[in-house]
Design an enzyme around this catalytic site. Sequence first.
Site, PDB file in Angstrom:
ATOM      1  N   GLU A 118      26.834  36.084 -73.327  1.00  0.00           N
ATOM      2  CA  GLU A 118      25.583  36.738 -73.703  1.00  0.00           C
ATOM      3  C   GLU A 118      24.453  35.726 -73.645  1.00  0.00           C
ATOM      4  OE1 GLU A 118      26.364  38.660 -77.454  1.00  0.00           O
ATOM      5  OE2 GLU A 118      27.392  40.321 -76.485  1.00  0.00           O
ATOM      6  N   HIS A 242      15.706  43.346 -80.962  1.00  0.00           N
ATOM      7  CA  HIS A 242      16.574  43.371 -79.783  1.00  0.00           C
ATOM      8  C   HIS A 242      15.719  43.845 -78.619  1.00  0.00           C
ATOM      9  CE1 HIS A 242      19.894  43.955 -77.083  1.00  0.00           C
ATOM     10  NE2 HIS A 242      20.737  43.500 -77.991  1.00  0.00           N
ATOM     11  N   ARG A 288      16.718  35.730 -77.293  1.00  0.00           N
ATOM     12  CA  ARG A 288      16.346  37.120 -77.539  1.00  0.00           C
ATOM     13  C   ARG A 288      14.862  37.314 -77.854  1.00  0.00           C
ATOM     14  NH1 ARG A 288      20.754  40.119 -81.137  1.00  0.00           N
ATOM     15  NH2 ARG A 288      21.999  40.062 -79.239  1.00  0.00           N
ATOM     16  N   HIS A 347      16.240  44.631 -85.204  1.00  0.00           N
ATOM     17  CA  HIS A 347      17.693  44.604 -85.015  1.00  0.00           C
ATOM     18  C   HIS A 347      18.399  43.781 -86.077  1.00  0.00           C
ATOM     19  CE1 HIS A 347      21.370  44.753 -82.656  1.00  0.00           C
ATOM     20  NE2 HIS A 347      21.443  43.424 -82.650  1.00  0.00           N
ATOM     21  N   ARG A 382      18.463  34.136 -84.183  1.00  0.00           N
ATOM     22  CA  ARG A 382      19.933  34.190 -84.155  1.00  0.00           C
ATOM     23  C   ARG A 382      20.465  34.272 -82.726  1.00  0.00           C
ATOM     24  NH1 ARG A 382      23.797  38.655 -84.072  1.00  0.00           N
ATOM     25  NH2 ARG A 382      22.003  40.005 -83.811  1.00  0.00           N
TER      26      ARG A 382
END
Length: 546
Positions: A118, A242, A288, A347, A382
Amino acid sequence: MGIAEENVQKTDVLVIGAGLAGLMTALTLAPKSVILLSKGPLGEEASSTWAQGGISAALSPEDSPANHLRDTLAVAGGIADVDIAALVTELGPERIQDLIDLGVIFDQDENGLSLSREAAHSHRRVVHANGDSTGREVMRALRLRTLEASHITVLENTEALDLITFETGEEKTDEVKTVRGATVLQGQQHIVVQAGAVVLATGGIGQLYSATTNPFAACGDGLAMAARAGATLKDLEFVQFHPTAIDVEATPRPLATEALRGDGAWLVNELGERFMKAEHPLGELAPRDIVARGIWRQREKGQKCYLDTRASIGEEFPEHFPTVFNHCQNHGIDPRKGLIPVVPAAHYHMGGVETDNRGRTDIKGLWACGEVACTGLHGANRLASNSLLEALVFAPLVSNDIKDQQQNHSLSSDMSADILSDVQSFEARTFTHSELEADAITELQTLNYRYIGLCRNAQGLEALLTHLDNLDQNYPALSARFKNLMTVSRLIAQSALARNESRGGHYRNDYPDTLDSYKDHSRLTLFDTQKLDFEIIGSPSLKMAS
Ligand code: FAD
Ligand code: SIN
C-alpha cells in the site's frame, strides 16, 4: 427516581466498544470478569469490520521491523513517538500469528501468507482476507471467540454515556481522579456499570464530517467522555482523509481501498490526466495526506477525480476486490469498463486520548486502546494498515497492565454511597433525538468538512467556533451523540487553531509551511468539567509543546 439495584452491574473490567481493540482487549483479559459494551449488534457499527486493505507487519523474508519502522516514521511528519513505533513494528508479526491462532483465515499464495503493498510502504507487508474483506474475516473469528469466552458478558445495542469519576486525596492539592465505571444506556434503560478498570475502545470520529468512510457509531464518544473526565488529549488536529472514498450519494461513503493503487490503479481527472505525477515522486502511492490534497486541489479547480483500474486490474477486479466491486455495483459502476469517481473522506483520527506504552491514560483506572487512543505511533499522519496493527499490539499490553494492577490491589471497583447517589441523579436527564437536532448535526458535519477538513485557516476555524457557540445556545436539550460531536468538533478546531503551521494531516493554507517550532505533539485538557454533566464548564486550555 434513582437507579434500581438490579440496574447496577459489577465487573472487574468494563470495555467500552467492540471493534478489534475492544474484542482483543476483552479476550486477553481472561480470567478477569469483563463487561463488553457494543453500541450496535456485536461486530457491527465498527470500523474494524469494514477494514479492507489489511494489517501491516514485516512478515516477508525481504522485509524487517526496521524497514516497517522507517516507513511508519517517514510519513508521520516528524512527530511520531519512535519508541512506540519500534514496539509496534517489532511485535507485529507475533500478533498476526495470534490472530491466525484465534481462527482468522488470511489469504495465501505460493509463498505462504499473501502480502500486498500500500501507499508509502517500501515492501509488500499487508496481510488481507478474502481480497479486500479483511475486517469482516478478522471480526468474524474474534466475535466467535468472544461469544465462547465465559469471562466476557456482552451487552449489545448498549451505549456508554459517561465515565463515573471521583476524586481521592487527603488535601485538595493531592486530588487524584479515579474512574470507577460508566453510566450506560441499554435500549431505553439506564444502567450503571461499576468496574475496577475501564478501557475506552470506542474507535474514531469520522461522523463529525459530511463525507466519511466511518460507521454511524464513530462520533467521538470515547474522546468526549475522556475529555469530560479530565484526561489529557493529544494531537487532536491530525485527522486523516482517505483519498479514495467512492463519490456517490451514500452516508457513509463506501471505500475504494488503497490496495487498488498498490496494484497499479491510476488517479485521473476529467481530462484523463494523471495529476499525482506532478504532486509527488511516488505519484499515486504518495502518503495519504498528499494524495488526498492532490485530489482536493483538482476539485478546487473544478475537476472531478477518478480511479482508473481498467489497465492494471481489469477483469480480475471482482475476484481480487469483491467488497469494492459490490459497492461499485450498488451504485451502477463497473470498474472493469469505467472509472470510479472518488472524493477524500474523513477516515482516521491520529489524535486521541493520550496513552503510554501500556495504554494507560493519565486518569487512574482508565485505559484507552485502538483509534480512540493516541499512543504517538502515527504522529501527524498514519501509514496505511497500521491502525489495526496498533489495536492488535496494544490490546494485550492494556490487559496485562490491568491484571498487574488488580493483582497488586491498587484498583478496586468499590463505589462509595456518595458516588452512587450522584449516579442516581443522572437518570433524570433527557437524551432526546429530534428532527431539529438531526438538521443541526447535518449542518455541523458540512461545516466541519469545510473548516476542520483537508484545508484549514484561522478565519474558518474561528467561524466554526462561533457556530458551535450558537448551537450550544440554541439547542439546550441535546442527545449524547450531538453533545459529543459538538465537544470533539470544538476540541479539534481549537487544536487546529493553535498549530500555526502545516504538518501531516493538518494543513493550514494561511500557514502552509512546516515549522521547527511546532515539531512536537499538542496536548489539551478540559478544566472544571462536572461529573456526569454534559455541560462543559470552564474553558479548554491548549498547551502546545515546542
Ligand atoms: P472500531 O472498530 O471502530 O470499534 C469501535 C467500537 O466502539 C464499535 O463497536 C462502536 O460501536 C463502539 N462504540 C462507540 N461509541 C460507543 C459508546 N458510546 N458505547 C459503546 N460502544 C461504543 N485500518 C487498517 O489498519 N487497515 C485497513 O485495511 C483499514 N481499512 C479501513 C476501512 C474503512 C472503511 C474504515 C472506516 C477504516 C479502516 N481502517 C483500516 C481503520 C481501522 O479500521 C480503524 O482505525 C480500526 O478498526 C479501529 O478499531 P477500534 O477497535 O479502535 O474501533
Ligand atoms: C484501505 O484499505 O485503503 C484502508 C487502509 C487503512 O485505512 O489503513
